[in-house]
Design a protein around this motif. Structure first.
Motif, PDB file in Angstrom:
ATOM      1  N   PRO A   1       0.805  -1.228   0.000  1.00 51.39           N
ATOM      2  CA  PRO A   1       0.000   0.000   0.000  1.00 51.39           C
ATOM      3  C   PRO A   1       0.838   1.277   0.000  1.00 51.39           C
ATOM      4  CG  PRO A   1      -0.175  -1.110   2.116  1.00 51.39           C
ATOM      5  CD  PRO A   1       0.524  -2.052   1.186  1.00 51.39           C
ATOM      6  N   VAL A   2       2.038   1.233   0.552  1.00 50.09           N
ATOM      7  CA  VAL A   2       2.916   2.405   0.468  1.00 50.09           C
ATOM      8  C   VAL A   2       3.281   2.637  -0.996  1.00 50.09           C
ATOM      9  CG1 VAL A   2       5.201   3.323   1.058  1.00 50.09           C
ATOM     10  CG2 VAL A   2       3.783   2.246   2.832  1.00 50.09           C
ATOM     11  N   ALA A   3       3.656   1.568  -1.703  1.00 52.54           N
ATOM     12  CA  ALA A   3       3.960   1.687  -3.131  1.00 52.54           C
ATOM     13  C   ALA A   3       2.741   2.177  -3.907  1.00 52.54           C
ATOM     14  CB  ALA A   3       4.443   0.346  -3.686  1.00 52.54           C
ATOM     15  N   GLN A   4       1.550   1.711  -3.546  1.00 56.33           N
ATOM     16  CA  GLN A   4       0.325   2.182  -4.206  1.00 56.33           C
ATOM     17  C   GLN A   4       0.146   3.684  -4.007  1.00 56.33           C
ATOM     18  OE1 GLN A   4      -2.566  -0.495  -2.282  1.00 56.33           O
ATOM     19  NE2 GLN A   4      -3.285  -0.980  -4.352  1.00 56.33           N
ATOM     20  N   GLY A   5       0.363   4.163  -2.797  1.00 57.28           N
ATOM     21  CA  GLY A   5       0.216   5.589  -2.516  1.00 57.28           C
ATOM     22  C   GLY A   5       1.197   6.441  -3.298  1.00 57.28           C
ATOM     23  N   VAL A   6       2.433   5.988  -3.389  1.00 60.39           N
ATOM     24  CA  VAL A   6       3.441   6.704  -4.185  1.00 60.39           C
ATOM     25  C   VAL A   6       3.044   6.668  -5.657  1.00 60.39           C
ATOM     26  CG1 VAL A   6       5.857   6.691  -4.941  1.00 60.39           C
ATOM     27  CG2 VAL A   6       5.301   6.278  -2.527  1.00 60.39           C
ATOM     28  N   HIS A   7       2.666   5.503  -6.140  1.00 60.38           N
ATOM     29  CA  HIS A   7       2.271   5.307  -7.537  1.00 60.38           C
ATOM     30  C   HIS A   7       1.096   6.205  -7.912  1.00 60.38           C
ATOM     31  CE1 HIS A   7       0.749   3.020 -11.064  1.00 60.38           C
ATOM     32  NE2 HIS A   7       2.025   2.704 -11.226  1.00 60.38           N
ATOM     33  N   ALA A   8       0.144   6.361  -7.003  1.00 60.48           N
ATOM     34  CA  ALA A   8      -1.042   7.175  -7.280  1.00 60.48           C
ATOM     35  C   ALA A   8      -0.738   8.674  -7.294  1.00 60.48           C
ATOM     36  CB  ALA A   8      -2.124   6.883  -6.238  1.00 60.48           C
ATOM     37  N   SER A   9       0.354   9.070  -6.657  1.00 56.78           N
ATOM     38  CA  SER A   9       0.617  10.499  -6.463  1.00 56.78           C
ATOM     39  C   SER A   9       1.734  11.080  -7.312  1.00 56.78           C
ATOM     40  CB  SER A   9       0.956  10.753  -4.993  1.00 56.78           C
ATOM     41  OG  SER A   9      -0.116  10.352  -4.190  1.00 56.78           O
ATOM     42  N   LEU A  10       2.564  10.242  -7.880  1.00 56.99           N
ATOM     43  CA  LEU A  10       3.704  10.736  -8.649  1.00 56.99           C
ATOM     44  C   LEU A  10       3.688  10.189 -10.076  1.00 56.99           C
ATOM     45  CD1 LEU A  10       6.561  10.308  -6.009  1.00 56.99           C
ATOM     46  CD2 LEU A  10       5.439  12.433  -6.695  1.00 56.99           C
ATOM     47  N   PRO A  11       4.085  11.001 -11.026  1.00 54.78           N
ATOM     48  CA  PRO A  11       4.164  10.513 -12.408  1.00 54.78           C
ATOM     49  C   PRO A  11       5.477   9.766 -12.646  1.00 54.78           C
ATOM     50  CG  PRO A  11       4.832  12.796 -12.322  1.00 54.78           C
ATOM     51  CD  PRO A  11       4.417  12.420 -10.921  1.00 54.78           C
ATOM     52  N   GLY A  12       5.553   9.111 -13.759  1.00 46.60           N
ATOM     53  CA  GLY A  12       6.798   8.475 -14.182  1.00 46.60           C
ATOM     54  C   GLY A  12       7.063   7.148 -13.498  1.00 46.60           C
ATOM     55  N   ARG A  13       8.286   6.675 -13.730  1.00 45.97           N
ATOM     56  CA  ARG A  13       8.689   5.385 -13.191  1.00 45.97           C
ATOM     57  C   ARG A  13       8.903   5.485 -11.686  1.00 45.97           C
ATOM     58  NH1 ARG A  13      13.147   3.546 -17.585  1.00 45.97           N
ATOM     59  NH2 ARG A  13      13.779   2.259 -15.835  1.00 45.97           N
ATOM     60  N   ILE A  14       8.540   4.436 -10.982  1.00 45.05           N
ATOM     61  CA  ILE A  14       8.666   4.380  -9.529  1.00 45.05           C
ATOM     62  C   ILE A  14       9.657   3.273  -9.186  1.00 45.05           C
ATOM     63  CG2 ILE A  14       7.463   4.011  -7.339  1.00 45.05           C
ATOM     64  CD1 ILE A  14       6.424   6.479  -8.868  1.00 45.05           C
ATOM     65  N   GLY A  15      10.664   3.604  -8.418  1.00 46.01           N
ATOM     66  CA  GLY A  15      11.627   2.616  -7.941  1.00 46.01           C
ATOM     67  C   GLY A  15      11.420   2.365  -6.459  1.00 46.01           C
ATOM     68  N   ILE A  16      11.802   1.199  -6.017  1.00 46.25           N
ATOM     69  CA  ILE A  16      11.658   0.820  -4.610  1.00 46.25           C
ATOM     70  C   ILE A  16      13.011   0.342  -4.108  1.00 46.25           C
ATOM     71  CG2 ILE A  16      10.593  -0.834  -3.013  1.00 46.25           C
ATOM     72  CD1 ILE A  16       8.190  -0.928  -4.968  1.00 46.25           C
ATOM     73  N   ILE A  17      13.404   0.837  -2.946  1.00 49.63           N
ATOM     74  CA  ILE A  17      14.558   0.289  -2.234  1.00 49.63           C
ATOM     75  C   ILE A  17      13.970  -0.472  -1.060  1.00 49.63           C
ATOM     76  CG2 ILE A  17      16.693   0.767  -0.993  1.00 49.63           C
ATOM     77  CD1 ILE A  17      16.833   3.420  -2.576  1.00 49.63           C
ATOM     78  N   HIS A  18      14.152  -1.778  -1.072  1.00 53.11           N
ATOM     79  CA  HIS A  18      13.483  -2.685  -0.133  1.00 53.11           C
ATOM     80  C   HIS A  18      14.519  -3.331   0.769  1.00 53.11           C
ATOM     81  CE1 HIS A  18      11.330  -6.807   0.312  1.00 53.11           C
ATOM     82  NE2 HIS A  18      10.872  -5.988   1.237  1.00 53.11           N
ATOM     83  N   PHE A  19      14.480  -3.006   2.061  1.00 54.66           N
ATOM     84  CA  PHE A  19      15.370  -3.606   3.053  1.00 54.66           C
ATOM     85  C   PHE A  19      14.604  -4.719   3.761  1.00 54.66           C
ATOM     86  CE2 PHE A  19      17.068   0.569   2.435  1.00 54.66           C
ATOM     87  CZ  PHE A  19      18.437   0.438   2.588  1.00 54.66           C
ATOM     88  N   ASP A  20      15.064  -5.936   3.619  1.00 56.12           N
ATOM     89  CA  ASP A  20      14.373  -7.064   4.229  1.00 56.12           C
ATOM     90  C   ASP A  20      15.282  -8.289   4.162  1.00 56.12           C
ATOM     91  OD1 ASP A  20      12.506  -9.032   5.082  1.00 56.12           O
ATOM     92  OD2 ASP A  20      10.876  -8.040   4.030  1.00 56.12           O
ATOM     93  N   ALA A  21      15.004  -9.258   5.003  1.00 52.92           N
ATOM     94  CA  ALA A  21      15.756 -10.508   4.949  1.00 52.92           C
ATOM     95  C   ALA A  21      15.209 -11.451   3.887  1.00 52.92           C
ATOM     96  CB  ALA A  21      15.720 -11.202   6.318  1.00 52.92           C
ATOM     97  N   HIS A  22      14.026 -11.124   3.349  1.00 46.45           N
ATOM     98  CA  HIS A  22      13.361 -11.980   2.363  1.00 46.45           C
ATOM     99  C   HIS A  22      12.965 -11.151   1.150  1.00 46.45           C
ATOM    100  CE1 HIS A  22      12.466 -13.414   6.486  1.00 46.45           C
ATOM    101  NE2 HIS A  22      12.955 -14.535   5.973  1.00 46.45           N
ATOM    102  N   LEU A  23      12.799 -11.806   0.016  1.00 40.57           N
ATOM    103  CA  LEU A  23      12.447 -11.110  -1.217  1.00 40.57           C
ATOM    104  C   LEU A  23      10.990 -10.642  -1.248  1.00 40.57           C
ATOM    105  CD1 LEU A  23      14.300 -13.439  -3.738  1.00 40.57           C
ATOM    106  CD2 LEU A  23      15.010 -11.171  -2.957  1.00 40.57           C
TER     107      LEU A  23
END
Length: 166
Positions: free
Chosen positions: A106-128
């Motif tokens: 849902p965080v990615a959805q909120g960013v996607h809904a509010s900004l134009p262009g390509r969206i990148g994610i930096i994901h910190f986690d022990a799992h994919l």
């Protein structure tokens, strides 16, 4: 521009036996409470520049917790996406402190809904977090946040970085 802290005290998708992450926003706030007290008169000392710099009185604003619905993942995700979108549309940068890993989507959805262009994610986690579906977790879970985010129209794997995976 400033930063808004948004808490999402939710661990409804912690289906593999590790609940408690709903307490993270409160604990992070307690540990980071010193940040705003360092700002005095809208200025803060910069160690890198060896001078005081103007940051204003609203550099870092704690907006409290977004509404969560412990037994309704869809409503929780919609609330989270709306909160992230509202922050971006107000010209500020959201810092989201969550509960479980499922809120990546849902965080990615909120960013996607509010900004134009390509969206990148930096994901910190022990799992994919690329699981599509499982009998135990369903389609939206702590194991599928990145998978769901990659299904958004303007999010592509080549624009994303995953750090700390085992």
């Amino acid at each position: 521009r400033g930063f808004d802290l948004l808490g999402v005290p939710y661990d409804g998708q912690s289906t593999l036996g590790y609940p408690g992450s709903r307490d993270a926003p409160e604990r992070v706030r307690k540990c980071a409470g010193w940040i705003n007290m360092r700002i005095q008169g809208g200025r803060i000392y910069s160690l890198e520049r060896d001078e005081e710099i103007e940051v204003g009185d609203r550099l870092f604003v704690d907006r409290g917790d977004l509404q969560v619905f412990p037994h309704d993942v869809t409503a929780t995700f919609e609330s989270t996406a709306r909160g992230v979108s509202a922050t971006i549309e107000a010209g500020r940068v959201p810092i989201v402190i969550g509960g479980d890993d499922s809120i990546l989507f849902p965080v990615a959805q909120g960013v996607h809904a509010s900004l134009p262009g390509r969206i990148g994610i930096i994901h910190f986690d022990a799992h994919l977090d690329l699981m599509d579906y499982s009998e135990r977790q369903g389609r939206y879970s702590q194991s599928s946040g990145m998978r769901r985010a990659l299904e958004l129209e303007r999010v592509a794997a080549q624009d994303c970085i995953q750090v700390c995976e085992r």
